[in-house]
Design an enzyme around this catalytic site. Structure first.
Site, PDB file in Angstrom:
ATOM      1  N   LYS A   7       5.707   4.613   3.486  1.00  0.00           N
ATOM      2  CA  LYS A   7       6.027   4.949   4.878  1.00  0.00           C
ATOM      3  C   LYS A   7       7.462   5.467   5.025  1.00  0.00           C
ATOM      4  O   LYS A   7       7.695   6.461   5.710  1.00  0.00           O
ATOM      5  CB  LYS A   7       5.826   3.697   5.736  1.00  0.00           C
ATOM      6  CG  LYS A   7       5.711   3.964   7.205  1.00  0.00           C
ATOM      7  CD  LYS A   7       4.927   2.840   7.877  1.00  0.00           C
ATOM      8  CE  LYS A   7       5.543   1.481   7.642  1.00  0.00           C
ATOM      9  NZ  LYS A   7       6.599   1.193   8.636  1.00  0.00           N
ATOM     10  N   ARG A  64       5.458  -3.453  16.868  1.00  0.00           N
ATOM     11  CA  ARG A  64       4.691  -4.250  15.915  1.00  0.00           C
ATOM     12  C   ARG A  64       3.587  -5.055  16.594  1.00  0.00           C
ATOM     13  O   ARG A  64       2.697  -5.568  15.932  1.00  0.00           O
ATOM     14  CB  ARG A  64       5.612  -5.248  15.200  1.00  0.00           C
ATOM     15  CG  ARG A  64       6.480  -4.636  14.124  1.00  0.00           C
ATOM     16  CD  ARG A  64       7.057  -5.726  13.243  1.00  0.00           C
ATOM     17  NE  ARG A  64       8.181  -5.234  12.461  1.00  0.00           N
ATOM     18  CZ  ARG A  64       8.049  -4.534  11.343  1.00  0.00           C
ATOM     19  NH1 ARG A  64       6.839  -4.260  10.887  1.00  0.00           N
ATOM     20  NH2 ARG A  64       9.111  -4.106  10.688  1.00  0.00           N
ATOM     21  N   ARG A  84       6.743  -2.219  -9.742  1.00  0.00           N
ATOM     22  CA  ARG A  84       8.149  -1.899  -9.479  1.00  0.00           C
ATOM     23  C   ARG A  84       9.080  -2.790 -10.295  1.00  0.00           C
ATOM     24  O   ARG A  84       8.844  -3.978 -10.453  1.00  0.00           O
ATOM     25  CB  ARG A  84       8.469  -2.081  -7.991  1.00  0.00           C
ATOM     26  CG  ARG A  84       7.909  -0.991  -7.106  1.00  0.00           C
ATOM     27  CD  ARG A  84       7.732  -1.445  -5.669  1.00  0.00           C
ATOM     28  NE  ARG A  84       8.846  -2.218  -5.187  1.00  0.00           N
ATOM     29  CZ  ARG A  84       9.761  -1.781  -4.305  1.00  0.00           C
ATOM     30  NH1 ARG A  84       9.672  -0.558  -3.830  1.00  0.00           N
ATOM     31  NH2 ARG A  84      10.728  -2.551  -3.908  1.00  0.00           N
ATOM     32  N   ARG A 105      10.960  -8.202  -8.738  1.00  0.00           N
ATOM     33  CA  ARG A 105      11.245  -8.950  -7.514  1.00  0.00           C
ATOM     34  C   ARG A 105      10.108  -9.917  -7.186  1.00  0.00           C
ATOM     35  O   ARG A 105       8.932  -9.557  -7.309  1.00  0.00           O
ATOM     36  CB  ARG A 105      11.351  -7.951  -6.357  1.00  0.00           C
ATOM     37  CG  ARG A 105      12.659  -7.952  -5.623  1.00  0.00           C
ATOM     38  CD  ARG A 105      12.745  -6.751  -4.696  1.00  0.00           C
ATOM     39  NE  ARG A 105      11.449  -6.452  -4.073  1.00  0.00           N
ATOM     40  CZ  ARG A 105      11.244  -6.383  -2.757  1.00  0.00           C
ATOM     41  NH1 ARG A 105      12.230  -6.597  -1.918  1.00  0.00           N
ATOM     42  NH2 ARG A 105      10.068  -6.067  -2.261  1.00  0.00           N
ATOM     43  N   ARG A 132       1.340 -10.540   1.372  1.00  0.00           N
ATOM     44  CA  ARG A 132       2.037  -9.662   2.322  1.00  0.00           C
ATOM     45  C   ARG A 132       1.053  -8.739   3.029  1.00  0.00           C
ATOM     46  O   ARG A 132       1.191  -8.449   4.217  1.00  0.00           O
ATOM     47  CB  ARG A 132       3.084  -8.803   1.596  1.00  0.00           C
ATOM     48  CG  ARG A 132       4.354  -9.575   1.200  1.00  0.00           C
ATOM     49  CD  ARG A 132       5.177  -8.800   0.192  1.00  0.00           C
ATOM     50  NE  ARG A 132       5.795  -7.606   0.749  1.00  0.00           N
ATOM     51  CZ  ARG A 132       6.306  -6.617   0.012  1.00  0.00           C
ATOM     52  NH1 ARG A 132       6.278  -6.686  -1.314  1.00  0.00           N
ATOM     53  NH2 ARG A 132       6.863  -5.574   0.584  1.00  0.00           N
TER      54      ARG A 132
END
Ligand SMILES: [Zn+2]
Length: 217
Positions: free
Chosen positions: A13, A88, A127, A160, A171
């Site tokens: 995004k 949101r 990542r 991470r 998430r």
């Protein structure tokens, strides 16, 4: 064009927001930037927000809404904008309507970047961040020459906590729970357009621009 961009973590995004805003010459307004700007600039709203953050509390809706209102009142947002991170909730969507109403404007479109869960997990769990320079590598899409070592600075790479597959799935669950009502709200008003956001970044940008062109100017 007045546009809201939504999409799950890992949908790209932030990157797409930059390209789309650039292409249509409208400001990209993200709540993250607004927050940082107000806090580092020491505005009254920024000081208020910081008080909550320092105490480990959520910044109340009315503070966020007031910051967004101030930002949308600036000159560069008169030609349109791309909003990222706001609204949101349905409550915030109504607040956005009220703000735009004040400026005799209305939202044109909400673009939803759709990526399936497995792809999000693949993108995020691969990542690796550099401890020294912060560069983000990807074990599959953008690997460093030597595994675990940053090409740019020789720093050590790490995974991470937020990017472990189980955490990514959690998430995603949280995102869907929070965002589905908002998406249904805009869908009911026929302002929502869903778009397949799989594939190379440039292809996604191209599709988004083609889809949004009829709403520009
Ligand atoms: Zn590095």
């Amino acid at each position: 064009m007045r546009l809201v961009l939504v999409g799950p973590p890992g949908a790209g995004k932030g990157t797409q927001a930059e390209f789309i805003a650039d292409h249509f010459a409208i400001p990209k307004i993200s709540t993250g930037d607004i927050f940082r700007g107000n806090v580092s600039g020491g505005s009254d709203l920024g000081k208020l927000a910081k008080k909550y953050m320092d105490a480990g509390d959520l910044v109340p809706d009315e503070v966020t809404v007031a910051m967004v209102r101030e930002r949308l009142a600036e000159d560069d947002a008169k030609v349109g904008f791309l909003l990222d991170g706001f609204p949101r909730t349905i409550g915030q969507a109504h607040e956005l309507d009220a703000i735009l109403n004040e400026f005799d404007a209305a939202l044109d479109i909400v673009l939803d970047l759709e990526v399936d869960n497995d792809e999000v997990v693949r993108r995020l769990s691969g990542r690796r961040l550099c401890k020294r320079c912060g560069h983000v590598w990807h074990v599959e899409f953008d690997p460093p020459k030597v595994p675990g070592i940053c090409d740019k600075c020789g720093g050590e790479l790490y995974h991470r906590d937020d990017d472990y597959p189980d955490t990514v799935r959690h998430r995603l669950d949280v995102y869907v729970r929070q965002t589905r009502p908002l998406i249904e709200f805009y869908n009911g008003r026929e302002q929502l357009v869903g778009m397949d956001a799989h594939g190379p970044v440039e292809d996604v940008t191209e599709r988004a621009i083609a889809l949004l062109a009829p709403f520009a100017g």
